[in-house]
Motif scaffolding. Structure first.
Motif, PDB file in Angstrom:
ATOM      1  N   ARG A  48      60.034  79.795 -72.103  1.00 29.22           N
ATOM      2  CA  ARG A  48      60.324  78.456 -71.600  1.00 29.22           C
ATOM      3  C   ARG A  48      59.504  78.239 -70.348  1.00 29.22           C
ATOM      4  N   MET A  89      70.423  83.661 -74.627  1.00 28.16           N
ATOM      5  CA  MET A  89      70.748  82.416 -73.924  1.00 28.16           C
ATOM      6  C   MET A  89      70.386  81.164 -74.719  1.00 28.16           C
ATOM      7  N   ALA A 102      70.282  77.544 -73.594  1.00 33.64           N
ATOM      8  CA  ALA A 102      70.418  76.724 -72.380  1.00 33.64           C
ATOM      9  C   ALA A 102      70.159  75.259 -72.715  1.00 33.64           C
ATOM     10  N   GLY A 150      67.835  74.277 -65.023  1.00 29.66           N
ATOM     11  CA  GLY A 150      68.011  74.578 -66.443  1.00 29.66           C
ATOM     12  C   GLY A 150      68.682  75.912 -66.689  1.00 29.66           C
ATOM     13  N   TYR A 151      69.307  76.486 -65.655  1.00 27.35           N
ATOM     14  CA  TYR A 151      70.032  77.749 -65.826  1.00 27.35           C
ATOM     15  C   TYR A 151      71.498  77.482 -66.164  1.00 27.35           C
ATOM     16  N   ILE A 152      72.045  78.358 -66.974  1.00 28.23           N
ATOM     17  CA  ILE A 152      73.445  78.213 -67.381  1.00 28.23           C
ATOM     18  C   ILE A 152      74.350  78.566 -66.203  1.00 28.23           C
ATOM     19  N   GLY A 173      72.309  84.571 -65.048  1.00 24.31           N
ATOM     20  CA  GLY A 173      70.970  84.647 -64.451  1.00 24.31           C
ATOM     21  C   GLY A 173      69.910  84.665 -65.532  1.00 24.31           C
ATOM     22  N   ASP A 174      68.772  85.271 -65.236  1.00 21.95           N
ATOM     23  CA  ASP A 174      67.664  85.342 -66.186  1.00 21.95           C
ATOM     24  C   ASP A 174      67.844  86.581 -67.061  1.00 21.95           C
ATOM     25  N   ALA A 175      68.182  86.342 -68.316  1.00 27.76           N
ATOM     26  CA  ALA A 175      68.520  87.462 -69.208  1.00 27.76           C
ATOM     27  C   ALA A 175      67.341  88.417 -69.382  1.00 27.76           C
ATOM     28  N   GLY A 176      66.128  87.859 -69.549  1.00 30.69           N
ATOM     29  CA  GLY A 176      64.951  88.713 -69.741  1.00 30.69           C
ATOM     30  C   GLY A 176      64.702  89.603 -68.539  1.00 30.69           C
TER      31      GLY A 176
HETATM   32  O1  LIG Z   1      70.544  80.682 -67.661  1.00 33.16           O
HETATM   33  C1  LIG Z   1      69.485  80.914 -68.277  1.00 33.16           C
HETATM   34  C2  LIG Z   1      68.738  79.905 -68.905  1.00 33.16           C
HETATM   35  C3  LIG Z   1      67.604  80.227 -69.569  1.00 33.16           C
HETATM   36  N1  LIG Z   1      67.196  81.511 -69.605  1.00 33.16           N
HETATM   37  C4  LIG Z   1      67.905  82.507 -69.006  1.00 33.16           C
HETATM   38  O2  LIG Z   1      67.516  83.690 -69.069  1.00 33.16           O
HETATM   39  N2  LIG Z   1      69.031  82.184 -68.341  1.00 33.16           N
END
Ligand SMILES: O=c1cc[nH]c(=O)[nH]1
Ligand SMILES: O=P(O)(O)OC[C@H]1O[C@H](OP(=O)(O)OP(=O)(O)O)[C@H](O)[C@@H]1O
Ligand SMILES: [Mg+2]
Length: 212
Positions: free
Chosen positions: A103, A132, A134, A195-197, A202-205
């Protein structure tokens, strides 16, 4: 999209630890793996089987085996890779295809950088895994790829989903006539301005594979 939020104390417990900002990467990876197996149990409730008879040491027994062609599991790289082992543990004979998508964090548009899928998916049941959901842009683009190749039975397994993402998916595939299922551990409150949940994790990756 038919959405199932799995309501189970063990799922809720593991998800709570996963969300915790103090949870380190090794623990995060293990929990994501355990959670996907629990979600996959529900997600595969409609997996196609065919009737067979086997001989026990005592007598013939009627039963079922996974129908051919076996399901296809598609992790969306990078974060979806953290859910692949949990899926293939439950579906060891599944074929695996890959989609690399990222993204753009300024536009929130999904961009595809890798595609490795069977050309013909007609008659295949497909399980897409990505932690995720989102805005929904990534999952919608992934499912478009699968539909273009003939898939007509797609189940997405996400650890977390936002209401905005579900609404986006509903609008994107309204009237497509092809059912899509979503199985998730939680439906969170909303997206923030990036755009984060929220509350999310947080950022899953980064939490799976980033430098700590
Ligand atoms: O909250 C989010 C949204 C997009 N991607 C993520 O890793 N976390
Ligand atoms: O619903 P969306 O708004 O499209 O966002 C969700 C996507 O964002 C994350 O991946 P990301 O783009 O961060 O890539 P990564 O897996 O390489 O970290 C996540 O794993 C989804 O693929
Ligand atoms: Mg990421």
């Amino acid at each position: 999209m038919e959405t199932l939020v799995v309501d189970h104390p063990l799922v809720a417990h593991k998800l709570t630890v996963l969300r915790d900002a103090d949870t380190d990467s090794p623990t995060f990876r293990r929990l994501a793996d355990e959670l996907v197996t629990l979600l996959a149990y529900e997600a595969t409730r409609h997996v196609r089987v065919s009737e067979v008879t086997v001989k026990t040491p005592v007598a013939p027994a009627k039963g079922v085996r996974l129908a051919h062609p076996h399901p296809l599991v598609v992790p969306i790289l990078r974060a979806g890779l953290g859910m692949l082992d949990g899926m293939t543990r439950l579906l060891p004979t599944a074929e695996v295809g890959f989609l690399g998508m990222i993204r753009n964090e300024s536009t929130l548009q999904a961009e595809t950088y890798a595609t490795r899928l069977p050309d013909d998916l007609s008659g295949r049941q497909v399980y897409v895994v990505d932690p995720m959901l989102a805005t929904g842009g990534t999952l919608a683009a992934a499912i478009e790829f699968l539909f273009e190749r003939g898939a007509d039975d797609v189940t997405a397994i996400c650890l977390l989903a936002a209401p905005e993402g579900i609404a986006y998916m509903d609008a994107a595939f309204a009237g497509s006539g092809r059912p899509i299922r979503l199985v998730t551990a939680a439906l969170d409150e909303r997206l923030n301005e990036h755009g984060y949940i929220v509350p999310g994790l947080g950022d899953a990756g980064d939490r799976l594979y980033g430098v700590v």
